[in-house]
Enzyme design. Structure first.
Site, mmCIF file in Angstrom:
data_model
loop_
_atom_site.group_PDB
_atom_site.id
_atom_site.type_symbol
_atom_site.label_atom_id
_atom_site.label_comp_id
_atom_site.label_asym_id
_atom_site.label_seq_id
_atom_site.Cartn_x
_atom_site.Cartn_y
_atom_site.Cartn_z
ATOM 1 N N ASP A 1 4.953 1.305 1.906
ATOM 2 C CA ASP A 1 4.415 0.052 1.394
ATOM 3 C C ASP A 1 5.523 -0.918 1.011
ATOM 4 O OD1 ASP A 1 1.838 1.069 1.628
ATOM 5 O OD2 ASP A 1 1.964 2.046 -0.315
ATOM 6 N N ASP B 1 -3.405 3.181 7.739
ATOM 7 C CA ASP B 1 -3.752 3.338 6.328
ATOM 8 C C ASP B 1 -5.261 3.365 6.120
ATOM 9 O OD1 ASP B 1 -1.249 3.612 5.329
ATOM 10 O OD2 ASP B 1 -1.328 1.868 4.009
#
Length: 517
Positions: free
Chosen positions: A433, A381
């Protein structure tokens, strides 16, 4: 041959690396372009803002387009003016607006193409020709900051100057080329002080993790079959209900996700977007069938008993046929109406069902595997959000998550409409997520039950609080930094960090590290 009521687990797993790409929380606000690095001086000190370009073709209003204002020129109002302020669009001749136009521009919005001369020169030429505003169509599907340099004299331009992407500009140019009358009205809405969508999105994400973690016990009414797991990379047990992740799985997920992310970044097209929609529907149909069947059997235990026999196939549960048919109808209806004002509702239902199924099918056996997967995703990320602009000129993940003006939007997120925002955009959170931290939270629930722990002395409640806190920090970071955030930057420390520190404090870290639940 009996068809199992649960869908093929391996097929679902093959979709995960594709569907876990978009993990930025939300992208874009009214002043997201204003980085504060370009020179400012009198005549060139405007704030760079998102601009809503409304246009009408032969009197029929079209979907508004998005643009970016220039550092120079007149400042647009923050609310839409009356229809009397609409102005006809005219394409200058030459198209670049680098020389006096052979077409009259008086009291019109000039639609110029990028290239041949500077933005300031284009604006001065359009203003000298009598245009009331200038729209510059970029030569790519992106928005370029139109700023001044230290060597530029004060531009002294008194008309608004706005840039739109190539795909957006093509829509207006096509209408003009076909001889239609095109009218344009522009304004720059301000970001609202309160975003009412975020609390609901937060509750959806936290609720999905909590619900999926306890689903097998609370809804199915039985303990997970710990002895019925097949390891990724090993030989598959045809009857396996659970796939147990291994440490090497982290590399598979990260490499595959990175390759698909790069593909979508460099080869954005309608067909690739539709491919992702198809893959999403495949996983979502399986998820909806599983969730609906589980709830039906929970409400009526005998509902799963009736079967019908098909030649060459064998016995199939009537419940499976009904729920699978309804899931197909639901997914088909969503595909046909995904861009409607209520399309986000169907997408969220499908996404939540798919994630509930995934967290029943895929298990982390211990925090050794969790550390490998979550730390890899954490670095993934950070790289694709913050470091990739140094290599690719823009954030790869945020660019892919935003999608393009053409084709369907990428369905790899839960989203909520911004009801208080003039842009009518969406706040989003990617499936990754929810799923990556969710795998660890689900592990903590299984670990607590297998070791006789309750909410007070176990790990599940602490990790749920940690996940909720980390997600809250994500949105605080989004608000403060005014740009898309890699949510795992906050979620990994607040989940993996919590269970590691708590396990060390209780003297159970070794047990958590080598567990198999």
């Amino acid at each position: 041959m009996a068809i199992p009521t649960s869908p093929p687990r391996r097929g679902l797993l093959r979709l995960l690396s594709v569907l876990l790409l978009a993990r930025t929380a939300a992208a874009g606000t009214a002043s997201e372009f204003d980085d504060g690095t370009s020179p400012k001086f009198p005549g060139c000190e405007n704030t760079l803002q998102k601009v809503k370009v409304m246009y009408w073709v032969n009197g029929d209003e079209q979907d508004s387009l998005t643009g970016i204002s220039a550092r120079f020129g007149a400042v647009l109002p923050d609310t839409a003016a009356s229809d009397s302020q609409k102005r006809p669009a005219v394409q200058p001749d030459p198209k670049g607006s680098c020389a006096k136009s052979a077409k009259p521009l008086s009291d019109s919005v000039a639609m110029a193409e990028r290239g041949e001369c500077t933005f300031i020169e284009k604006a001065k030429t359009a203003e000298a020709g009598g245009a009331t505003a200038l729209i510059i169509m970029n030569d790519e599907d992106a928005l370029q900051k139109m700023v001044c340099t230290d060597k530029d004299p004060p531009p002294n331009i008194n008309i608004p100057v706005v840039m739109v992407s190539k795909s957006a500009g093509d829509k207006i140019h096509s209408a003009l080329f076909e001889g239609n009358k095109v009218d344009i009205l522009m304004y720059a809405p301000q970001k609202p002080s309160f975003d009412g969508a975020i609390p609901f999105l937060w509750m959806m994400a936290v609720g999905t993790v909590a619900c999926a973690s306890v689903w097998t016990v609370a809804v199915v009414g039985e303990e997970p079959n710990k002895n019925n797991a097949a390891s990724l990379g090993g030989e598959e047990n045809p009857e396996a209900e659970v796939v147990e992740l291994q440490t090497q799985t982290a590399l598979v997920f990260i490499v595959t996700s990175s390759l698909v992310l790069l593909f979508l970044f460099f080869f954005k097209s309608t067909w690739s977007a539709w491919l992702l929609v198809f893959l999403f529907c495949v996983g979502a149909i399986q998820g909806m069938e599983y969730v609906a069947s589980s709830l039906a059997i929970r409400a009526c235990s005998r509902c799963g008993e009736p079967k019908v026999k098909f030649p060459g196939i064998g016995n199939v549960k009537v419940l499976t046929l009904v729920t699978l048919s309804l899931a197909f109808i639901f997914a088909g209806t969503w595909v046909a109406h995904q861009n409607s004002p209520s399309g986000w509702v169907g997408q969220n239902i499908m996404g939540i069902c798919m994630m509930i199924l995934v967290l029943q099918v895929v298990h982390m056996p211990n925090i050794k595997v969790a550390s490998a997967l979550l730390i890899s995703a954490f670095l993934y990320d950070i790289f694709w959000v913050f470091i990739s602009p140094l290599i690719f000129k823009k954030s790869v993940m945020i660019t892919v998550a935003r999608g393009s003006d053409d084709g369907p939007s990428l369905p790899m997120v839960l989203k909520m409409p911004k009801e208080f925002d003039s842009w009518n955009g969406y706040d989003m959170i990617g499936f990754g997520d929810i799923l990556f931290p969710g795998l660890l939270v689900a592990f903590s629930f299984r670990f607590d039950r297998s070791n006789g722990k309750d909410l007070t002395d176990g790990y599940f409640l602490c990790l749920m609080v940690g996940y909720a806190f980390g997600l809250s920090c994500t949105y605080v970071g989004l608000y403060l930094m005014n740009s898309g955030q890699p949510a795992l930057l906050y979620l990994v420390p607040s989940t993996l960090g919590v269970i590691a520190l708590l396990g060390a404090k209780r003297g159970e870290l070794s047990q958590l590290w080598n567990a198999k639940v």
